[in-house]
Write an enzyme that holds these catalytic residues in place. Sequence first.
Site, PDB file in Angstrom:
ATOM      1  CB  CYS A  25      -3.799  74.947   8.579  1.00 60.53           C
ATOM      2  SG  CYS A  25      -5.426  75.182   7.821  1.00 60.53           S
ATOM      3  CD  GLU A  75       1.924  71.396   5.058  1.00 56.20           C
ATOM      4  OE1 GLU A  75       0.787  70.937   5.289  1.00 56.20           O
ATOM      5  OE2 GLU A  75       2.314  72.501   5.491  1.00 56.20           O
ATOM      6  CG  HIS A  84      -1.641  73.523   4.468  1.00 55.87           C
ATOM      7  ND1 HIS A  84      -1.587  72.535   5.428  1.00 55.87           N
ATOM      8  CD2 HIS A  84      -2.912  73.996   4.474  1.00 55.87           C
ATOM      9  CE1 HIS A  84      -2.783  72.408   5.987  1.00 55.87           C
ATOM     10  NE2 HIS A  84      -3.605  73.283   5.425  1.00 55.87           N
TER      11      HIS A  84
END
Length: 542
Positions: A380, A516, A514
């Site tokens: 990001c 994750e 993102h």
Amino acid sequence: MARYIFITGGVVSSLGKGLMAASLAALLQARGFRVRIRKFDPYLNVDPGTMSPYQHGEVYVTDDGAETDLDLGHYERFTGVSARQADNITSGRIYRDIITKERRGDYLGATVQVIPHVTDAIKEFAQAETDDLDFVLCEIGGTVGDIEGLPFIEALRQLHNEMRDETCFVHVTLVPYIAAAGELKTKPTQHSVRELTGLGIQPDILLCRCEKPLPDGERAKIAQFCNVRKSAVIPALDATSIYSVPLQYHAEGLDNEVLRHFGLTAPEPDLSVWDDIVDRYQNPEGEVTIGVVGKYVGLQDAYKSLNEALTHGGMANRVKVRVKWLDAELFEKDDAEIAASLEPMHGILVPGGFGERGTEGKIASVRFARERKVPFFGICLGMQMACIEGARNTAGIANASSTEFGPTDEPVVGIITEWMTTEGLEQRSEGGDLGGTMRLGAYDAKLNGNSHVANVYGTTDISERHRHRYEVNVAYKDRLEQGGLVFSGMSPDGLLPEIVERPDHPWFIGVQFHPELKSRPFEPHPLFSGFIAAAVKQMRLV
């Protein structure tokens, strides 16, 4: 009809209700049941989107664009079931919706009250979109006795009366060890249960958090004073890893007790996946150190999903990942200090964030990783910093910056509405709406078939979750690529850069999304698996 498991907490906060809910759901899922987990948050914010990470930890984003509590990350990581906006509700959202209806006249002049209007809204939320489920687990945030949580407790009491045979109450409590007396004390649990029963709810199962084994006598004492079966008093000792918790709770009989409460039988759970996860975590074949250069490093919950995704990448490579949290602000003046801090790292990661503070330190970290050929991963804002660093130091755009940090003559990063074209301001956003607002939720991207990331993903079509207002300005694409930074992933319409990489670097990738948020212990995200694999190679070179 779905059965409901309501999870409350007592004595103190931070006992691990979210982890308990996720673990129980994983156990029921391993027995063949269809599950979903929901979170009731009593605070008055509409959602955690505007809350400081120091106040609330990370904001977890769902595929459908909801900004939710970080516990939903636990739910997804343990069950693989993608969360939705319907899985997180706050007092703020409930009151906002009720007041909106009142102002419209929807209540036809009636007096609007907590009972029945607020409690009915809570019950509707709990029961929405549950037709295809066997179990719905609902975690109530906060601690029993908190004044803001009372409407939720009352709503659950009413639900229990309406569907008595389809509800189960699990109360998570603390049995503290008093070192001076050398004893575990059950009185706080007794008081907590008394508080809950005073509100009209008798817990069916007690999950007792303790740091010492719970003696059989103390277990019987809790059962007697709290009016539950002895087998329903489940000890929950501190675990070596959160991923061993499902195995631990199964060994203590939690899932069996839940099935017994509902009068159900089911095959023993297949926990081989969790056995493998724990084995990979507890028996690594090496160790790598990853430097995370961020803004909120003082509170690791601000990067909860990131930390877990790095752990998953370590599991995929059978190595332990040691995360070194580095404050980006410390890197803004002294090059020698930057080198001293980053040279021991086997990989450097710059995560997401908002605001100008610490950005020059992040840019310096990107430069160090690029020049020293250390594996780099930007997420990001981290990707935006990689683009600004490349613009300044390899593409000859000395004044490159982001409009997020103030006015600039070279807006390499900006809101879409700020991008200047030959025809004036560019007003398009990916969704086709006017204006540039925060991009939230899952968006598709197309990858260059010859790129590193296409090899990592094993495909050229991906979908990832976003949470940001600012984008890399596609008008700078050609100049940045002349400086060696390749745009290897773009939005399907070609307007928004999604991934950049450096082909002349061992592992240098920046992503606007993102990743994750979609990593699971039993299915590590390929970008994190690849990043840790590159860090392992770096470790062997040192």
